[in-house]
Design a protein around this motif. Structure first.
Motif, PDB file in Angstrom:
ATOM      1  N   GLN A 241      -6.474   6.004   0.165  1.00  0.00           N
ATOM      2  CA  GLN A 241      -5.113   5.451   0.215  1.00  0.00           C
ATOM      3  C   GLN A 241      -4.468   5.455  -1.165  1.00  0.00           C
ATOM      4  O   GLN A 241      -3.301   5.834  -1.325  1.00  0.00           O
ATOM      5  CB  GLN A 241      -5.150   4.036   0.796  1.00  0.00           C
ATOM      6  CG  GLN A 241      -3.834   3.267   0.692  1.00  0.00           C
ATOM      7  CD  GLN A 241      -3.738   2.441  -0.585  1.00  0.00           C
ATOM      8  OE1 GLN A 241      -4.751   1.964  -1.103  1.00  0.00           O
ATOM      9  NE2 GLN A 241      -2.532   2.294  -1.101  1.00  0.00           N
TER      10      GLN A 241
ATOM     11  N   HIS B  69       0.803  -1.221   0.000  1.00  0.00           N
ATOM     12  CA  HIS B  69       0.000   0.000   0.000  1.00  0.00           C
ATOM     13  C   HIS B  69       0.832   1.265   0.000  1.00  0.00           C
ATOM     14  O   HIS B  69       0.322   2.351  -0.307  1.00  0.00           O
ATOM     15  CB  HIS B  69      -0.917   0.013   1.237  1.00  0.00           C
ATOM     16  CG  HIS B  69      -1.939  -1.068   1.235  1.00  0.00           C
ATOM     17  ND1 HIS B  69      -2.607  -1.469   2.374  1.00  0.00           N
ATOM     18  CD2 HIS B  69      -2.426  -1.851   0.241  1.00  0.00           C
ATOM     19  CE1 HIS B  69      -3.462  -2.428   2.085  1.00  0.00           C
ATOM     20  NE2 HIS B  69      -3.365  -2.683   0.806  1.00  0.00           N
ATOM     21  N   HIS B  70       2.089   1.154   0.359  1.00  0.00           N
ATOM     22  CA  HIS B  70       2.962   2.327   0.459  1.00  0.00           C
ATOM     23  C   HIS B  70       4.315   2.004  -0.158  1.00  0.00           C
ATOM     24  O   HIS B  70       4.744   0.850  -0.171  1.00  0.00           O
ATOM     25  CB  HIS B  70       3.141   2.743   1.925  1.00  0.00           C
ATOM     26  CG  HIS B  70       1.852   2.943   2.662  1.00  0.00           C
ATOM     27  ND1 HIS B  70       1.081   4.081   2.511  1.00  0.00           N
ATOM     28  CD2 HIS B  70       1.183   2.137   3.530  1.00  0.00           C
ATOM     29  CE1 HIS B  70       0.000   3.970   3.270  1.00  0.00           C
ATOM     30  NE2 HIS B  70       0.034   2.798   3.887  1.00  0.00           N
TER      31      HIS B  70
END
Length: 349
Positions: free
Chosen positions: A43, A13-14
């Motif tokens: 996100q 996710h990052h």
């Protein structure tokens, strides 16, 4: 810093620090996102914004958001029908089918642009010949003219949302049983059959201004001994010269089993670029991506770099603005109609 020739992926996710360094490498030009990168619209909006902010011009960010069983962003995004649903509608009402397809293309692109994603690898122009499970209901129809008609409508909607379109899988993946993710597909049809039927939708979209094409990891053994994505005959002689395509050529994922015929990851990238690709994809294999980055450190193709600029998104509505657009309500009502009557008895897998 210009766009490099490699599109790679991220683990989660990052971005990690190592991924930031890879994305800052001069050979990198884009990022493809998968379901594992998605948690929510907020996100993904933040992640894509961070990717774009890394360098100038910004890296292009893509995703496979065709609809049906190939849709990476789900929760918080509209679940889109498979392409074959529009083809079935076309059989009974071609005007409504074209309208619905255009509207859905607009919705898909508008939702992605609302979170800054530049484009989706769509539409699929393969013909559903009833033999390819990996294509199946991803294809609009069995007939080339109908595929061309619906794909053109899809592209119009995508363009209205400010997004580029990518026609795949050139010259056509529908005539083989093997899944190129897992095996090496060989199409043994006569050259004239491929040229007269499978190429027709691609020519229609090229004439209509499609920005990019992705070739298939398929060998058409009676035409060329090479996979289409590694074949200068298919990419330069047919696609560039005969069909007059001036846009971007993306390779399919070089980690797919079929691409292994071309050697190491660096050798696969070199073969694809030499054949005529502008950008190569290396997914789900960070070591392979690093190998390609190192091999392409000094690579430069100004013509490809100019073509890749066309892949950036051109406008954007926020989620709130999008829901005030009357087209959004019409599109949502259409999706509700699909959900209540999916009509999935289409002779597909």
């Amino acid at each position: 810093m210009s766009h490099g020739p490699l599109m790679l992926d991220l683990a989660g996710h990052h971005m990690t620090q190592e991924e930031r360094e890879m994305l800052s490498h001069p050979a990198t030009g884009g990022v493809i996102l998968f379901a594992r990168n998605y948690e929510s619209p907020d996100q993904i909006n933040e992640l894509v914004s961070e990717i774009h902010a890394l360098r100038e011009p910004s890296l292009i960010v893509a995703v496979d958001q065709e609809g049906g069983r190939v849709q990476r962003f789900k929760e918080g995004f509209t679940r889109l029908p498979p392409a074959a649903w529009f083809g079935q509608l076309y059989n009974s009402n071609h005007l409504a089918a074209r309208h619905y397809t255009e509207l859905t293309g607009w919705l898909m692109a508008s939702e992605l642009r609302s979170v800054w994603v530049d484009f989706s690898f769509a539409p699929v122009l393969d013909l559903n010949r009833g033999v390819s499970e990996v294509i199946g209901d991803r294809a609009f129809h069995t007939q080339p003219a109908i595929v061309a008609d619906l794909a053109s409508a899809w592209m119009k909607g995508v363009h209205d949302a400010g997004m580029a379109a990518v026609a795949k899988h050139f010259p056509g993946h529908g005539g083989v049983t093997e899944d190129s993710h897992l095996a090496l597909p060989v199409d043994r049809r006569r050259p004239e059959d491929v040229m007269m039927e499978d190429l027709m939708p691609f020519q229609r979209l090229i004439d209509g201004g499609v920005e990019a094409v992705m070739p298939a990891h398929v060998i058409y053994e009676k035409v060329s001994p090479d996979l289409a994505g590694f074949s200068s005959f298919w990419l330069q002689e047919v696609l560039r010269k005969r069909m007059n395509f001036q846009g971007v050529i993306f390779s399919d994922d070089l980690t797919m089993a079929a691409a292994g015929e071309a050697g190491s990851y660096a050798e696969r990238a070199d073969a694809a670029l030499t054949a005529g690709c502008d950008m190569v994809l290396v997914c789900n294999n960070p070591e392979g991506a690093m190998e390609v980055l190192e091999a392409l450190s000094d690579y430069s193709d100004p013509a490809s770099q100019m073509r890749l600029l066309r892949m950036h998104g051109r406008k954007r509505q926020t989620k709130e603005e999008l829901r005030l657009d009357p087209r959004w309500k019409r599109a949502i009502d259409l999706i509700a109609e699909y959900e209540t009557s999916p009509s999935l008895d289409l002779g597909l897998e």
